[in-house]
Design a protein around this motif. Sequence first.
Motif, PDB file in Angstrom:
ATOM      1  N   THR A 117      -4.231   6.497 -10.847  1.00 25.14           N
ATOM      2  CA  THR A 117      -3.021   7.234 -10.039  1.00 25.14           C
ATOM      3  C   THR A 117      -4.210   8.634  -9.366  1.00 25.14           C
ATOM      4  O   THR A 117      -5.371   9.257  -9.911  1.00 25.14           O
ATOM      5  N   PRO A 118      -3.746   9.912  -8.450  1.00 19.87           N
ATOM      6  CA  PRO A 118      -4.632  10.394  -8.052  1.00 19.87           C
ATOM      7  C   PRO A 118      -5.036  11.968  -9.523  1.00 19.87           C
ATOM      8  O   PRO A 118      -4.014  11.959 -10.335  1.00 19.87           O
ATOM      9  N   LYS A 122       0.904  -1.313   0.170  1.00 18.71           N
ATOM     10  CA  LYS A 122       0.098   0.088  -0.077  1.00 18.71           C
ATOM     11  C   LYS A 122       0.838   1.434  -0.085  1.00 18.71           C
ATOM     12  O   LYS A 122       1.961   1.163   0.397  1.00 18.71           O
ATOM     13  N   ALA A 123       1.155   2.326  -0.797  1.00 18.12           N
ATOM     14  CA  ALA A 123       1.593   3.702  -1.046  1.00 18.12           C
ATOM     15  C   ALA A 123       0.679   4.548  -1.079  1.00 18.12           C
ATOM     16  O   ALA A 123      -0.706   4.913  -2.084  1.00 18.12           O
ATOM     17  N   ARG A 124       0.955   5.840  -0.621  1.00 15.69           N
ATOM     18  CA  ARG A 124      -0.025   6.805  -0.188  1.00 15.69           C
ATOM     19  C   ARG A 124       0.109   8.038  -0.671  1.00 15.69           C
ATOM     20  O   ARG A 124       1.508   8.211  -0.322  1.00 15.69           O
ATOM     21  N   ASP A 125      -0.732   8.705  -1.100  1.00 12.51           N
ATOM     22  CA  ASP A 125       0.334   9.756  -2.201  1.00 12.51           C
ATOM     23  C   ASP A 125      -0.573  10.970  -0.884  1.00 12.51           C
ATOM     24  O   ASP A 125      -1.618  11.564  -1.017  1.00 12.51           O
ATOM     25  N   GLN A 126       0.995  11.133  -0.107  1.00  8.17           N
ATOM     26  CA  GLN A 126       0.361  12.674   1.385  1.00  8.17           C
ATOM     27  C   GLN A 126      -0.833  13.593   0.748  1.00  8.17           C
ATOM     28  O   GLN A 126      -1.358  13.825   1.484  1.00  8.17           O
ATOM     29  N   ARG A 127      -0.514  13.974   0.072  1.00  6.18           N
ATOM     30  CA  ARG A 127      -0.750  15.584  -0.787  1.00  6.18           C
ATOM     31  C   ARG A 127      -2.189  15.711  -1.534  1.00  6.18           C
ATOM     32  O   ARG A 127      -3.235  15.832  -1.099  1.00  6.18           O
ATOM     33  N   ALA A 128      -1.959  14.098  -1.881  1.00  2.00           N
ATOM     34  CA  ALA A 128      -3.870  13.911  -2.916  1.00  2.00           C
ATOM     35  C   ALA A 128      -5.031  13.187  -1.565  1.00  2.00           C
ATOM     36  O   ALA A 128      -5.677  13.152  -1.980  1.00  2.00           O
TER      37      ALA A 128
END
Length: 199
Positions: free
Chosen positions: A125-126, A80-86
């Motif tokens: 992707t966001p 699991k990888a999360r884009d902190q800004r989005a």
Amino acid sequence: ERLQSLELNQIFRVNPEWELNQSLFAYRWTDRIQYVPDAAPATSLTAQNTGTVKGYGAEISTTWKPAPQWLVEANYAYAKARDQRAGQDIGNAPNHQFYTRFDWAFAPRWSLDAVGQWVGEQQRTPGDNRPEVDDYTMINSTLHYAPAKHWEVSAAVRNLLDHDARAASPPGPAGQPAPIPGDYPTPDRNYWLSVRLKY
């Protein structure tokens, strides 16, 4: 770009024929290179070090040899990888994957293997509003024959079930349509014949 990671691995040998492995990991990826839209009225993009991603996951695998002529391998992975800004998944990669392999040496100089792989859904992707990429199952099988010490002949079938499997393609820039909207297709069912010389 900078990457900080932590990983823990454990190996359990249950007996001489059976081994279990597990791995846990976490990471923080900063100053990630991304293409950012330039100020209006420009329609171009510029690569910049921006954004942070936090990820974690686990992997469990086993190898088992129930008889001299048999070998079984299996592996499950979660990431699991999360884009902190989005505030959402980084996308373009499956969260779940499972792999298994069976090898059978059924006669002198002859062996048969079967490999199965299940790949879970891939989120976008966001900012990419296309539907998620469907999960798929891929099965390959190969027959091996070694007529002499340094020679091997193999016949294989790939994508045995003839599934329409696809890998996520990148989104289009700044809200524009994706350049490959239908994603990257894998080959349909196909056949291989090979001859190998080992020296």
